[in-house]
Enzyme design. Structure first.
Site, PDB file in Angstrom:
ATOM      1  N   GLY A 606       0.818  -1.279   0.091  1.00 54.49           N
ATOM      2  CA  GLY A 606      -0.119  -0.018   0.182  1.00 54.49           C
ATOM      3  C   GLY A 606       0.911   1.213  -0.084  1.00 54.49           C
ATOM      4  O   GLY A 606       1.991   1.158   0.622  1.00 54.49           O
ATOM      5  N   GLY A 608       0.664   5.635   0.031  1.00 54.45           N
ATOM      6  CA  GLY A 608      -0.123   7.106   0.293  1.00 54.45           C
ATOM      7  C   GLY A 608       0.769   8.147  -0.087  1.00 54.45           C
ATOM      8  O   GLY A 608       1.665   8.409  -0.539  1.00 54.45           O
ATOM      9  N   GLN A 612       4.738   4.208   2.530  1.00 55.50           N
ATOM     10  CA  GLN A 612       4.221   2.999   1.806  1.00 55.50           C
ATOM     11  C   GLN A 612       4.622   2.050   2.981  1.00 55.50           C
ATOM     12  O   GLN A 612       5.361   2.063   3.658  1.00 55.50           O
ATOM     13  CB  GLN A 612       5.136   2.870   0.498  1.00 55.50           C
ATOM     14  CG  GLN A 612       6.478   2.863   0.643  1.00 55.50           C
ATOM     15  CD  GLN A 612       7.049   3.181  -0.932  1.00 55.50           C
ATOM     16  OE1 GLN A 612       6.184   3.103  -1.742  1.00 55.50           O
ATOM     17  NE2 GLN A 612       8.479   3.089  -0.812  1.00 55.50           N
ATOM     18  N   VAL A 613       3.834   0.728   2.725  1.00 51.82           N
ATOM     19  CA  VAL A 613       4.061  -0.311   3.338  1.00 51.82           C
ATOM     20  C   VAL A 613       4.440  -1.392   2.283  1.00 51.82           C
ATOM     21  O   VAL A 613       3.924  -1.623   1.103  1.00 51.82           O
ATOM     22  CB  VAL A 613       2.808  -0.755   4.040  1.00 51.82           C
ATOM     23  CG1 VAL A 613       3.017  -1.870   4.730  1.00 51.82           C
ATOM     24  CG2 VAL A 613       2.468   0.223   4.905  1.00 51.82           C
ATOM     25  N   ASP A 825      -7.501   6.392  15.739  1.00 54.08           N
ATOM     26  CA  ASP A 825      -8.320   6.188  14.142  1.00 54.08           C
ATOM     27  C   ASP A 825      -8.515   4.767  14.132  1.00 54.08           C
ATOM     28  O   ASP A 825      -8.075   3.962  13.256  1.00 54.08           O
ATOM     29  CB  ASP A 825      -6.991   6.599  13.186  1.00 54.08           C
ATOM     30  CG  ASP A 825      -7.446   6.772  11.825  1.00 54.08           C
ATOM     31  OD1 ASP A 825      -8.695   6.413  11.498  1.00 54.08           O
ATOM     32  OD2 ASP A 825      -6.502   6.719  10.829  1.00 54.08           O
TER      33      ASP A 825
END
Length: 1098
Positions: A606, A608, A612-613, A825
């Site tokens: 993933g 953003g 990132q991951v 969150d």
């Protein structure tokens, strides 16, 4: 002694003769003298006593209110005397005698002499008293006297309450009696004469509530004209019984006026006396005095007022204006005239002989008001004065008796202003500069010049110009007064004969209102080209600077990556202000460090806006596995220093929290020699939202039979009979699930590993050595070589799974709450699914493009998940573990809607905020039971103090699960703690003395305050005390899963546990078949159990 009531005529004529002689004779200043002298005398009964009093005027003797027998005479030395002869005295003659001047015959002299005489009489112990003197009235707590006077000063007198023998201790004076403060009682005085006790008359004391006298005197008019009426009121407040006595000028002529008493009942009560004279005369001028007295205690007060009676009315000016008054343009101006008049006059203001009136637009205000009874002030207020208001003004004050007027001119001063400054080049080669300006009063023109253009405006004083003798310059000035505009216009022309270099010329106009100036640069006829070039360069520089400023402002407004997790350090006494631990100040434990050459990065899971991951393979993390699939969080190469600091803070918090089964655990980190990498567990099935979306059809197909209620659902390790997987459902390890790609952009710039370690490159991650249990349902799957404990290995999504997901998330959040950690969150997108339907809480906002994600709303330089936030977090920025409870309720709604978006019916605008403030809550999801929805409603309580803590939510959800599920969860949790999982091993290295046993949390406690530090666990952010093993064993209920904690077991095993690797036991005895196959019921509409019966969650 004889005291005749009428003085004989002979004696009276003698006194008159003595008075005349005294008036004609010499005056002396000698005072009163009594012979024989002495303050008191004791006389024998039946004796005769003579007293002589002499003075400079006719004198007389007084005894109390009586006039005793006396003989007046005039001595040869000019003094007057009076002889008092007391014959055959008795006890009744005891008392005080006064010698005073005879005021009716001589001057008003107030001197008096006193003497007291005692006549001891055995038959009269106390002097007889009049009946009215036996009643004593007192007010408030003032002292009074009980007049028990005796004839013999040697007698001892005592005061008693009547019918009480005990004497009262009150001071006694033989001449006056007992003086003190007495109550409302009856008193009697006693004395002893010989062997006989003598009582006095009975005295009665009464207390009266008499307030202080408050007198006010006012008149309708203190100035009246002859023939008008005079009315004066004298008013007393708060007294019920008073006496009025008036003194006024008409009394001298014997013309008395009968006042009228007026009673005004109310609170407080008022009594008034009105003195009215209907027709005033000039002789009525003077002082009118009202004397008010209270008959009870002779207390009184008086007030006076002066009345003036005039023959005719008048108007007199007191404060006038000047002949010329100044007003400033656009400023308000008040013109004030003070005058004195009676009666009140009419007032007119005129401008240029035209009467003025109040302006409806508020530009002009006229007012006349009283300053006192006969003094007035008349004002003309000009609001934001205009030039047209200049002119001649007149104020007239008049009535039928008199008239006065005041005239003046109003000049409106206008600030000077330069209207024009122009330059021309006549054909004769001269330079002509024309300056035109206006102002009031007349402006003065000053010309000046400066040749150094760079320094002239700041450092150099310009040189004045004028008519030069060398004929280098010529100045001409014309002044014109514009009557219509009421201002002067000045036109000044400066002619320069020769200009050989650029010259700055300034025209300055000045008057009393200030000044104004303009400058013009005079250049030779041939303008140098460099001026044009310099102007263009300056314009370009200005545009460049403005562009840079705009870019910097846009860069500062760009959202930054912020860590969502926070750890509470302390709480205010009211529970509404929290102080969080600053993770920047926390130390970083190097035991978590992993060499970069032991990490091989793979595909992006993933990405953003901030980072990132990445999927990766780690070498040497555990003893039992050479390689291990992990997830690596990293920032983009364009990350700012603040974002790098935020990622480092996240690493510090994760390293201090400790491991837990339902939290994505920290495995290691790379912080040296390159970008920061955070190495965490890898969860192969991605986030919970994506998992629910992908498996929704299996849940719906399982419950599509309306005759099969959710309570009939059984816990099974195999597929129900007759239930076939769809052909498109692929359950292989590499393609089943995976992280949801949260960014459509696949072209992510990685930080080149070759720059850090030359021998490490990116490589494709090989398939893990383990395979999913789901593979036994795929014909091509290889034979499994071991058996691991899983919570649920069914590929079908069941209702029990939904409750189990909720239960596991509550366990994980209970662990974070026990560490004072606030998630901020919590949502289904931040919950990951692992092997065996094990869920783990994480925060992968770094790998999500929150700027494009509709779940995050921009607020300042950050993005907030408003739909998941509690009201106190949205409106007051207050984040606590109980605000996470609200988010947990939203997460439950996501789970039981199979991945639905919260508040689908509300747009993200003011309508959403107003709905939350009004207490709007989402309806019950279609797949949620009443028990689940009740838990949601408890999580959505308006006041956060009334929401249940996560420890209580764990127990509420635990009741909805069967015993089989809870036992397997507990078994998986225990195997996790006994394994050689990297998070367990590294935590044991940091805390070797921590026990593995977990103490149940007190469900009644809510995390409001920070836990006090413990010396044995000083590496924790907020350490917890070590539990005692024996107490913990006793407190753990049998069959209930142990609650989440970060305590570890000292015993290491040889196996390694991963989020996606099955849990291997150290020594697993030969296992029997999981469960006997249950026969499938015939003719049943519901799928029958094939393996271990699933415990009902209802």
């Amino acid at each position: 002694m004889g005291l005749p009531g009428v003085i004989p005529a002979l004696v009276l004529r003698g006194q008159l003769l003595l008075s005349v002689l005294w008036l004609l004779g010499p005056q002396t200043s000698r005072g009163l003298v009594i012979t024989p002298p002495g303050p008191e005398f004791v006389l024998n009964i039946s004796s005769t006593f003579v007293l002589t009093c002499s003075g400079s005027a006719p004198v007389m003797w007084e005894q109390m209110s009586q006039v005793p027998w006396q003989e007046a005479a005039m001595n040869q030395d000019g003094t007057f005397s009076s002889v008092l002869t007391l014959t055959n005295v008795t006890g009744g003659d005891t008392g005080e005698y006064f010698c005073v001047y005879n005021n009716s015959l001589g001057p008003e002299l107030s001197e008096r002499k006193r003497i007291y005489i005692f006549v001891p009489d055995p038959t009269m112990g106390f002097l007889p008293m009049d009946s009215e003197d036996l009643f004593i009235f007192v007010t408030d707590v003032t002292e009074t006297t009980i007049p028990c006077r005796v004839t013999d000063p040697q007698l001892e007198v005592t005061l008693h309450e009547k019918k009480v023998d005990i004497p009262l201790h009150v001071p006694y004076d033989h001449q006056r009696g007992f003086t003190g403060t007495f109550e409302d009682k009856t008193y009697i005085c006693k004395t002893t004469i010989g062997d006989r006790e003598v009582d006095s008359d009975t005295y009665y004391v009464y207390s009266l509530q008499v307030s202080s006298i408050n007198v006010s005197v006012n008149a309708v008019q203190t100035v009246v004209r002859q023939g008008e009426s005079i009315t004066i009121r004298c008013i007393v407040m708060g007294n019920d019984v008073v006496n009025f006595q008036w003194t006024y000028p008409r009394m001298k002529s014997g013309r008395l006026v009968e006042p009228v008493t007026d009673y005004l009942f109310g609170v407080p009560s008022r009594i008034g006396s009105i003195l009215h004279i209907p027709t005033a005369e000039l002789s009525d001028s003077g002082t009118y005095t009202c004397n008010v007295s209270v008959s009870v205690n002779d207390h009184g007060d008086e007030k006076a007022i002066n009345i003036s009676v005039i023959e005719n009315g008048y108007v007199r000016l007191l404060e006038t204006l000047g002949d010329v008054e100044i007003a400033e343009l656009h400023r308000s101006r008040t013109l004030r005239v003070v005058f004195e008049a009676y009666p009140m006059p009419s007032v007119l203001w005129l401008k240029d002989n035209r009467t003025l009136g109040d302006s409806g637009a508020g530009e002009l205000v006229l007012s006349t008001r009283n300053m006192s009874e006969t003094r007035y002030v008349s004002e003309l207020i000009l609001v934001r004065v205009k030039v047209s208001e200049a002119g001649y003004y007149t104020m007239r004050a008049f009535h039928e008796d008199d008239e006065v007027q005041l005239s003046f001119k109003l000049q409106v001063n206008v600030p000077v202003r330069v209207l024009e400054l122009s330059e021309s080049h006549p054909a004769n080669g001269e330079q002509t500069i024309r300056c035109r300006g206006r102002g009031m009063p007349q402006p003065n023109v000053t010309w000046s010049t400066c040749r150094d253009l760079k320094r002239c405006p700041r450092k150099l004083s310009p040189t004045p110009l004028g008519n030069s003798s060398k004929e280098e310059s010529q100045l001409e000035t014309n002044v014109t007064f514009w009557e219509e505009d009421q201002e002067y216009e000045v036109v000044s022309t400066l002619r320069l004969r020769h200009v050989d270099q650029p010259l700055s010329v300034r025209c300055m106009l000045q008057n009393s209102m200030g000044g104004d100036s303009q400058e013009v640069t005079v250049v030779p006829h041939s303008l140098p080209f460099k001026v044009v070039v310099i102007s263009a360069i300056l314009a370009l520089v200005v545009l460049t600077v403005i562009s840079l400023i705009i870019l910097i402002m846009l860069w500062q407004k760009k959202p930054r990556y912020e860590i969502r997790w926070k750890v509470i350090e302390s709480v205010s006494s009211d529970g509404h202000e929290y102080i969080y631990v600053d993770p920047v100040q926390l130390p970083y434990d190097s035991t978590w460090e992993l060499p970069r050459d032991q990490l091989v990065l793979g595909r992006t899971l993933g990405s953003g806006a901030f980072g990132q991951v990445v999927e990766a393979t780690a070498h040497g993390l555990s003893h039992s596995q050479a390689t291990m699939k992990v997830a690596v969080k990293m920032l983009k190469s364009t990350a700012r220093s603040s974002e790098k600091q935020a990622l480092m803070s996240e690493l510090k918090i994760m390293s201090h929290l400790g491991p837990h089964l339902n939290v994505v655990n920290l495995l290691g980190a790379c912080t040296k020699g390159g970008p920061i990498y955070i190495i965490t567990e890898y969860c192969r099935y991605g986030d919970l939202v994506d998992y629910l979306h992908r498996n929704k059809h299996t849940f719906l197909q399982r419950h599509s039979n309306k005759h099969c209620p959710p309570s009939a659902e059984l816990y099974s390790n195999a597929l129900p009979v007759g239930f076939s997987l769809p052909s498109h459902l692929n359950l292989t390890g590499e393609s089943d699930g995976g992280y949801m790609d949260m960014s459509k952009d696949e072209s992510i710039d990685y930080v080149p590993m070759l720059d850090m370690k030359g021998d490490i490159k990116y490589a494709d991650i090989e398939s893990p050595s383990y395979m999913a249990p789901y593979d036994n349902y795929v014909p091509s799957a290889p034979e499994r070589t071991y058996r691991a404990t899983l919570i649920n290995d069914s590929p079908v999504l069941s209702y029990t799974d939904l409750v189990g997901f909720s239960y596991q998330v509550a366990n994980g959040m209970d662990f974070l709450a026990s560490k004072n950690c606030v998630h901020r969150d919590l949502a289904a997108r931040n919950v990951l699914i692992c092997e065996g339907k094990l869920v783990k809480i994480c925060d992968f906002g770094l790998a999500r493009d929150i700027m494009r994600d509709s779940n995050y709303i921009s607020k300042g330089s950050t993005f907030l998940p408003l739909k998941w936030m509690a009201p106190e977090s949205i409106f007051n920025s207050l984040y606590t573990t109980l605000s996470d409870v609200w988010s947990f309720g939203i997460l439950l709604w996501e789970i039981f809607t199979l991945g639905g978006t919260p508040y689908p019916e509300l747009p993200m605008n003011d309508q959403f905020y107003n709905a939350i403030k009004r207490g709007y809550r989402m309806a019950q999801p279609a797949h949620a039971s009443d028990e689940i929805y009740e838990i949601m409603q408890k999580c959505w309580e308006e006041k956060f103090e009334t929401r249940p803590p996560f420890s209580q939510l764990v127990l509420l959800l635990e009741r909805l699960l069967g015993e089989g599920y809870k036992k397997k969860y507990q078994q998986v949790d225990e195997e996790f703690l006994r394994s050689d999982h990297p998070a367990i091993l590294r935590s044991q290295a940091r805390f070797p003395g921590i026990h593995s046993l977990r103490s149940p949390l007190d469900t009644s406690s809510v995390l409001y305050t920070a836990v006090q530090p413990n010396e044995s666990d000083n590496d924790y952010i907020i350490p917890l005390p070590d539990p005692k093993p024996d107490v913990a064993d006793e407190g753990l209920p049998e069959g209930s899963p142990s609650l989440a904690s970060s305590t570890l077991n000292e015993v290491n095993t040889s196996s390694t546990i991963s989020c996606d690797s099955p849990l291997e036991l150290q020594e697993e005895p030969q296992q029997a078949e999981p469960e006997a196959q249950l026969e499938q019921p015939q003719d049943s509409g519901c799928p029958g159990p094939l393996a271990e019966a699933e415990d009902s969650f209802l």
